[in-house]
Design a protein around this motif. Structure first.
Motif, short mmCIF file in Angstrom:
data_model
loop_
_atom_site.label_atom_id
_atom_site.label_comp_id
_atom_site.label_asym_id
_atom_site.label_seq_id
_atom_site.Cartn_x
_atom_site.Cartn_y
_atom_site.Cartn_z
N LYS A 258 22.77 7.72 -12.77
CA LYS A 258 23.64 8.75 -13.31
C LYS A 258 24.97 8.79 -12.56
CE LYS A 258 19.87 11.71 -14.91
NZ LYS A 258 19.16 12.99 -14.73
N LEU A 259 26.02 9.07 -13.29
CA LEU A 259 27.38 9.17 -12.78
C LEU A 259 28.02 7.81 -12.48
CD1 LEU A 259 27.00 12.21 -10.32
CD2 LEU A 259 27.56 12.23 -12.77
N LEU A 260 27.26 6.72 -12.68
CA LEU A 260 27.82 5.39 -12.47
C LEU A 260 28.33 4.82 -13.80
CD1 LEU A 260 25.18 3.83 -10.04
CD2 LEU A 260 27.38 4.83 -9.45
N LYS A 261 29.38 4.05 -13.74
CA LYS A 261 29.97 3.48 -14.96
C LYS A 261 28.99 2.56 -15.68
CE LYS A 261 34.61 3.51 -12.91
NZ LYS A 261 35.71 2.65 -12.40
N ILE A 262 28.12 1.92 -14.90
CA ILE A 262 27.22 0.93 -15.47
C ILE A 262 25.97 1.56 -16.11
CG2 ILE A 262 25.71 0.47 -13.48
CD1 ILE A 262 26.35 -2.55 -14.02
N ALA A 263 25.85 2.87 -16.02
CA ALA A 263 24.64 3.55 -16.49
C ALA A 263 24.34 3.28 -17.96
CB ALA A 263 24.76 5.05 -16.24
N ASP A 264 25.40 3.15 -18.78
CA ASP A 264 25.16 2.97 -20.22
C ASP A 264 24.64 1.58 -20.57
OD1 ASP A 264 27.44 1.51 -19.76
OD2 ASP A 264 28.65 2.46 -21.33
N ARG A 265 24.58 0.69 -19.59
CA ARG A 265 24.02 -0.65 -19.84
C ARG A 265 22.50 -0.67 -19.65
NH1 ARG A 265 27.34 -4.92 -19.62
NH2 ARG A 265 25.58 -5.84 -20.75
N PHE A 266 21.95 0.46 -19.22
CA PHE A 266 20.51 0.57 -19.01
C PHE A 266 19.94 1.75 -19.80
CE2 PHE A 266 21.88 -1.64 -15.17
CZ PHE A 266 20.89 -2.60 -15.00
N LYS A 267 18.71 1.61 -20.23
CA LYS A 267 17.97 2.70 -20.85
C LYS A 267 16.93 3.18 -19.85
CE LYS A 267 14.61 3.60 -24.54
NZ LYS A 267 13.83 3.01 -25.66
N GLU A 268 16.80 4.52 -19.70
CA GLU A 268 15.75 5.07 -18.85
C GLU A 268 14.41 4.90 -19.55
OE1 GLU A 268 16.67 8.53 -15.78
OE2 GLU A 268 17.04 9.12 -17.85
N LEU A 269 13.60 4.01 -19.05
CA LEU A 269 12.31 3.75 -19.69
C LEU A 269 11.27 4.76 -19.22
CD1 LEU A 269 11.39 1.60 -21.72
CD2 LEU A 269 10.53 0.26 -19.79
N TYR A 270 11.18 4.93 -17.90
CA TYR A 270 10.27 5.91 -17.31
C TYR A 270 11.05 6.68 -16.24
CZ TYR A 270 6.85 3.01 -19.68
OH TYR A 270 6.16 2.31 -20.64
N PRO A 271 11.70 7.78 -16.64
CA PRO A 271 12.60 8.49 -15.73
C PRO A 271 11.95 8.95 -14.42
CG PRO A 271 12.93 9.23 -17.99
CD PRO A 271 11.72 8.34 -18.00
N ALA A 272 10.74 9.46 -14.50
CA ALA A 272 10.09 9.99 -13.29
C ALA A 272 9.88 8.91 -12.23
CB ALA A 272 8.76 10.64 -13.66
N GLU A 273 9.62 7.69 -12.69
CA GLU A 273 9.37 6.58 -11.75
C GLU A 273 10.60 5.73 -11.51
OE1 GLU A 273 7.46 7.16 -14.50
OE2 GLU A 273 5.76 8.13 -13.48
N LYS A 274 11.75 6.11 -12.11
CA LYS A 274 13.03 5.42 -11.94
C LYS A 274 12.94 3.95 -12.38
CE LYS A 274 14.73 9.21 -10.48
NZ LYS A 274 15.39 9.43 -9.21
N ILE A 275 12.38 3.74 -13.56
CA ILE A 275 12.27 2.42 -14.15
C ILE A 275 13.20 2.36 -15.36
CG2 ILE A 275 10.74 0.72 -15.23
CD1 ILE A 275 8.44 2.07 -13.63
N PHE A 276 14.10 1.37 -15.36
CA PHE A 276 15.14 1.25 -16.38
C PHE A 276 15.01 -0.09 -17.09
CE2 PHE A 276 16.50 3.95 -12.98
CZ PHE A 276 17.18 5.01 -13.58
N LYS A 277 15.50 -0.14 -18.32
CA LYS A 277 15.49 -1.38 -19.10
C LYS A 277 16.92 -1.77 -19.45
CE LYS A 277 13.38 -3.47 -23.22
NZ LYS A 277 12.47 -3.24 -24.36
N LYS A 278 17.26 -3.03 -19.26
CA LYS A 278 18.58 -3.52 -19.62
C LYS A 278 18.72 -3.49 -21.14
CE LYS A 278 21.44 -7.72 -19.29
NZ LYS A 278 21.53 -9.07 -18.67
N ARG A 279 19.79 -2.84 -21.60
CA ARG A 279 20.01 -2.74 -23.04
C ARG A 279 20.43 -4.08 -23.63
NH1 ARG A 279 20.15 2.51 -24.85
NH2 ARG A 279 20.52 4.14 -23.29
N LEU A 280 19.99 -4.34 -24.83
CA LEU A 280 20.38 -5.56 -25.54
C LEU A 280 21.75 -5.32 -26.17
CD1 LEU A 280 17.01 -6.35 -27.34
CD2 LEU A 280 17.87 -7.30 -25.20
N GLN A 281 22.67 -6.27 -25.97
CA GLN A 281 24.01 -6.14 -26.54
C GLN A 281 24.45 -7.42 -27.19
OE1 GLN A 281 26.78 -4.62 -23.62
NE2 GLN A 281 26.09 -2.52 -23.96
#
Length: 281
Positions: A258-281
């Motif tokens: 959060k608050l980072l410019k690169i945040a929109d390149r990732f999807k929060e997959l499991y927020p509680a465990e801080k696991i993110f998925k790289k978005r397909l573009q």
């Protein structure tokens, strides 16, 4: 408005820290200039007291003239707080929900960035073994701290930690006993050689080095909290570029995009465990 004596002293100390970090970078090539200032103050004050040095100016002189002292300081500034199956509920999430995603790949590469002394790398290897995926995996574990890397490669840890590690393992959904994976002597647990052979340990500095390899999962837990926002942006860009399309990023419990410019390149997959998925573009 004039600064108080306390604020003046803090300003002088911060300037001395900047000069020390610049000297380290120019002389040795290690770049701590974008580390969190609060983290640096704590570590440097601790070493200053242990070394009996008068001030940071004296430390700078000692660092530049004494390689052995610099290596002591290097260990102080690296991040080595870790344990096996740390935050076990997060490992349970990896076991139950992330491993099935990884099983869709014919071969899986996992990068543990800032692996410290290796406990969490071996935790992942054990988990993957129990889920039938380890034989299709290669784990890469990197750090810039050579002492920590050597300890990680050896896979030897204090016996006094065995109870904590075993409790974490059980809470993470372990399918057997953690003692199945190590032998003991009077002082240490020694992880079995077949487990250690699944991990490739390598020197890599997140601050100065670039993309490591194309991987399906990047694990970097409780490391970037010690960096300022600009450095975090750079490191997360490295992780993004290292991940295959749809690859996963696993951070520590106190970390966020959060608050980072690169945040929109990732999807929060499991927020509680801080696991993110790289978005397909």
């Amino acid at each position: 408005m004039a600064l108080s004596m306390k604020d003046q002293a803090q300003e002088i100390e911060d300037l001395e820290i900047s000069l020390l970090l610049e000297g380290i970078f120019r002389h040795y090539g290690y770049d701590f200039r974008d580390y969190s200032l609060a983290h640096l103050r704590r570590r440097l004050r601790h070493r200053l007291e242990l070394a009996g040095l008068a001030d940071l100016g004296a430390m700078l002189h000692r660092v530049l003239s004494d390689r052995g002292f610099f290596e002591l300081l290097l260990r102080d500034l690296s991040i080595n707080v870790t344990e096996m199956f740390r935050d076990p509920t997060s490992y349970r999430r990896i076991r139950e929900d992330v491993v099935p995603l990884l099983k869709t790949y014919p071969f899986v590469k996992i990068w543990h960035a800032g692996c410290a002394t290796g406990e969490e790398v071996y935790s992942m290897a054990i988990l993957l073994h129990e889920e039938g995926l380890l034989e299709r995996c290669r784990l890469y574990a990197t750090d810039f701290n050579q002492v920590a890397l050597k300890k990680a490669a050896a896979g030897i840890y204090p016996l006094e930690q065995a109870r904590l590690y075993s409790a974490n393992y059980q809470k993470s959904g372990g399918r057997g006993s953690l003692s199945d994976y190590y032998q003991t002597d009077h002082e240490n647990i020694l992880l079995k050689s077949w487990l250690r052979k699944r991990v490739v340990f390598a020197d890599h500095n997140l601050v100065t080095d670039s993309v490591f390899s194309e991987v399906q999962l990047v694990v970097c837990r409780n490391v970037v909290i010690y960096f300022n926002r600009e450095l975090q942006e750079r490191i997360f860009r490295t992780f993004l570029d290292s991940l295959c399309p749809g690859g996963l990023l696993w951070l520590g419990s106190k970390e966020s995009l959060k608050l980072l410019k690169i945040a929109d390149r990732f999807k929060e997959l499991y927020p509680a465990e801080k696991i993110f998925k790289k978005r397909l573009q």
